[in-house]
Design a protein around this motif. Structure first.
Motif, mmCIF file in Angstrom:
data_model
loop_
_atom_site.group_PDB
_atom_site.id
_atom_site.type_symbol
_atom_site.label_atom_id
_atom_site.label_comp_id
_atom_site.label_asym_id
_atom_site.label_seq_id
_atom_site.Cartn_x
_atom_site.Cartn_y
_atom_site.Cartn_z
ATOM 1 N N VAL A 297 -47.297 -26.130 -20.111
ATOM 2 C CA VAL A 297 -45.942 -26.231 -19.589
ATOM 3 C C VAL A 297 -44.935 -26.398 -20.719
ATOM 4 O O VAL A 297 -43.853 -25.810 -20.701
ATOM 5 C CB VAL A 297 -45.835 -27.412 -18.603
ATOM 6 N N ASP A 298 -45.284 -27.190 -21.720
ATOM 7 C CA ASP A 298 -44.363 -27.447 -22.830
ATOM 8 C C ASP A 298 -45.170 -27.831 -24.063
ATOM 9 O O ASP A 298 -46.233 -28.452 -23.966
ATOM 10 C CB ASP A 298 -43.394 -28.570 -22.478
ATOM 11 N N CYS A 299 -44.660 -27.434 -25.219
ATOM 12 C CA CYS A 299 -45.295 -27.776 -26.493
ATOM 13 C C CYS A 299 -44.195 -27.907 -27.538
ATOM 14 O O CYS A 299 -43.392 -26.995 -27.722
ATOM 15 C CB CYS A 299 -46.302 -26.701 -26.901
ATOM 16 N N ALA A 300 -44.146 -29.064 -28.196
ATOM 17 C CA ALA A 300 -43.089 -29.285 -29.179
ATOM 18 C C ALA A 300 -43.558 -30.275 -30.235
ATOM 19 O O ALA A 300 -44.443 -31.101 -29.976
ATOM 20 C CB ALA A 300 -41.813 -29.788 -28.514
ATOM 21 N N ARG B 206 -36.643 -33.303 -31.535
ATOM 22 C CA ARG B 206 -37.507 -32.196 -31.153
ATOM 23 C C ARG B 206 -37.301 -31.001 -32.070
ATOM 24 O O ARG B 206 -36.164 -30.641 -32.397
ATOM 25 C CB ARG B 206 -37.242 -31.789 -29.702
ATOM 26 N N GLU C 58 -39.176 -26.935 -32.771
ATOM 27 C CA GLU C 58 -40.030 -25.963 -32.102
ATOM 28 C C GLU C 58 -41.463 -26.086 -32.598
ATOM 29 O O GLU C 58 -41.712 -26.251 -33.799
ATOM 30 C CB GLU C 58 -39.511 -24.540 -32.351
ATOM 31 N N ILE D 207 -48.155 -31.800 -26.216
ATOM 32 C CA ILE D 207 -48.483 -30.634 -25.402
ATOM 33 C C ILE D 207 -48.642 -31.086 -23.950
ATOM 34 O O ILE D 207 -49.382 -32.031 -23.664
ATOM 35 C CB ILE D 207 -49.779 -29.963 -25.884
ATOM 36 N N LYS E 84 -41.894 -34.670 -16.600
ATOM 37 C CA LYS E 84 -40.687 -33.913 -16.946
ATOM 38 C C LYS E 84 -39.514 -34.849 -17.202
ATOM 39 O O LYS E 84 -38.793 -34.699 -18.207
ATOM 40 C CB LYS E 84 -40.357 -32.930 -15.820
ATOM 41 N N ARG F 265 -40.104 -36.838 -20.531
ATOM 42 C CA ARG F 265 -39.829 -36.042 -21.738
ATOM 43 C C ARG F 265 -38.333 -35.888 -21.955
ATOM 44 O O ARG F 265 -37.835 -36.027 -23.076
ATOM 45 C CB ARG F 265 -40.506 -34.676 -21.632
ATOM 46 N N ARG F 266 -37.619 -35.617 -20.862
ATOM 47 C CA ARG F 266 -36.170 -35.441 -20.981
ATOM 48 C C ARG F 266 -35.493 -36.733 -21.435
ATOM 49 O O ARG F 266 -34.591 -36.713 -22.285
ATOM 50 C CB ARG F 266 -35.609 -34.972 -19.635
ATOM 51 N N GLU G 145 -36.319 -37.445 -25.164
ATOM 52 C CA GLU G 145 -35.608 -36.549 -26.086
ATOM 53 C C GLU G 145 -34.144 -36.940 -26.241
ATOM 54 O O GLU G 145 -33.508 -36.589 -27.238
ATOM 55 C CB GLU G 145 -35.727 -35.107 -25.591
#
Length: 332
Positions: free
Chosen positions: A3-6, A13, A15, A37, A122, A125-126, A129
């Motif tokens: 779903v997400d990787c950073a 954050r 890439e 991940i 979700k 993570r938001r 960040e």
């Protein structure tokens, strides 16, 4: 699926690298960096790459793929494995729904695996960040934030369950609705939802106690910063409040069910008393009529002029006396 990787460096954050091994190498080389991940219900083939690159233990990988695990904490050589069960409550259908979140924490990496739709990942993570100071603490901050968000939602669900339990209690003791044949099934269904909630909250107490340093096993938990123990202790305190609420809910539901069954028994006894009273009143004229229906020759009162009115009057007087007696005793 991923779903997400950073990569997070100094709480910011960046890439993620295309290759997972390169991303992990960058994090370990740069310091104050880690890769996070996120996966949602991965297949064995999809998870093989993550397993190989991060050196995850096969037993933990098996648990993460199959799901249906109890909340727990497992320490392996190269990683820490934590299972959490987020829950949600739908008041309209009185249904508790649980999901599963598996968290792998290791040297400069976090791998989260989600099963089901109920997940705080979700939002966590938001929020992280937008808070670089917290995120700067690395994988420990991620694990703490996921546990904190999960337990905080437990408190909301416990409050909603308590509100619905009050409504159910009012229904049980209502003169109009308390005797409904559907009430017992509703109580039992509600008890099942409390048990579903309990399966998510109670087993989590031991893992959080270990993370907070207050459990029976007070040895240091690897890959978790010791300075985070007060924060995990706060989460553990919230969980203790939730578990106390769950125990209270479970006891109250059992008590309400017992009270409802007692009410039904009392009402059945009342009905039986009324039936018995009416049967006794019906037996008196039946007995008298039966005596005079035996057709014996030597029954002199059969030939009296006032025999019929006297018998009818006697029946009426006896019926009135029985009615007043049963009414005074509360049988009618």
């Amino acid at each position: 699926m991923i779903v997400d990787c950073a990569i997070y460096r100094d709480g910011r954050r960046t890439e993620g690298a295309d290759d997972l091994s390169d991303a992990l190498a960058q994090c370990r080389a740069g310091g104050h960096a880690f890769v996070w991940i996120g996966l949602h219900e991965p297949t064995e083939k999809e998870f093989d790459l993550v397993t190989e690159e991060f050196g995850l233990h096969p037993l933990a990988v098996e648990d993460a793929l199959k799901a249906h695990q109890r909340p727990k904490l497992e320490v392996y050589e190269d990683s820490l494995f934590v299972v959490l069960k987020p829950v949600s409550y739908e008041p309209q259908s009185d249904t508790v729904t649980s999901g599963e979140v598996m968290v792998f924490v290791g040297d400069s990496f976090v791998v989260t695996v989600r099963h089901g739709e109920e997940s705080p990942l979700k939002a966590v993570r938001r929020r992280l960040e937008s808070d670089p100071e917290t995120l700067r603490h690395g994988p420990t901050a991620v694990l703490y934030s996921i546990a904190d968000a999960t337990v905080d939602h437990y408190l909301e669900v416990a409050t909603e369950l308590g509100t619905d339990l009050e409504e159910l209690e009012a229904e049980v003791f209502s003169p109009q609705l308390g005797g409904s044949r559907h009430t017992a099934s509703r109580i039992y269904a509600f008890k099942r939802q409390v048990q579903e909630f309990r399966r998510a909250t109670v087993p989590l107490a031991v893992p959080l106690a270990r993370l907070s340093g207050s459990g029976l096993k007070t040895a240091e938990v690897p890959f978790v910063d010791d300075h985070a123990q007060p924060f995990f202790r706060d989460v553990n305190d919230h969980l203790l409040r939730v578990n106390e609420s769950v125990e209270s809910l479970d006891r109250l539901v059992s008590d309400i069910l017992s009270a409802h069954l007692a009410q039904m028994s009392v009402r059945q006894n009342d009905d039986m008393r009324k039936i018995s009273a009416w049967a006794a009143m019906a037996a008196v004229p039946t007995m008298i009529a039966g005596i005079y229906g035996m057709n014996f020759d030597h029954m002199p009162e059969l030939h009296w002029l006032w025999s019929y009115p006297a018998v009818i009057g006697g029946m009426a007087v006896l019926e009135i006396m029985l009615f007043r007696l049963f009414k005074r005793r509360g049988w009618l």
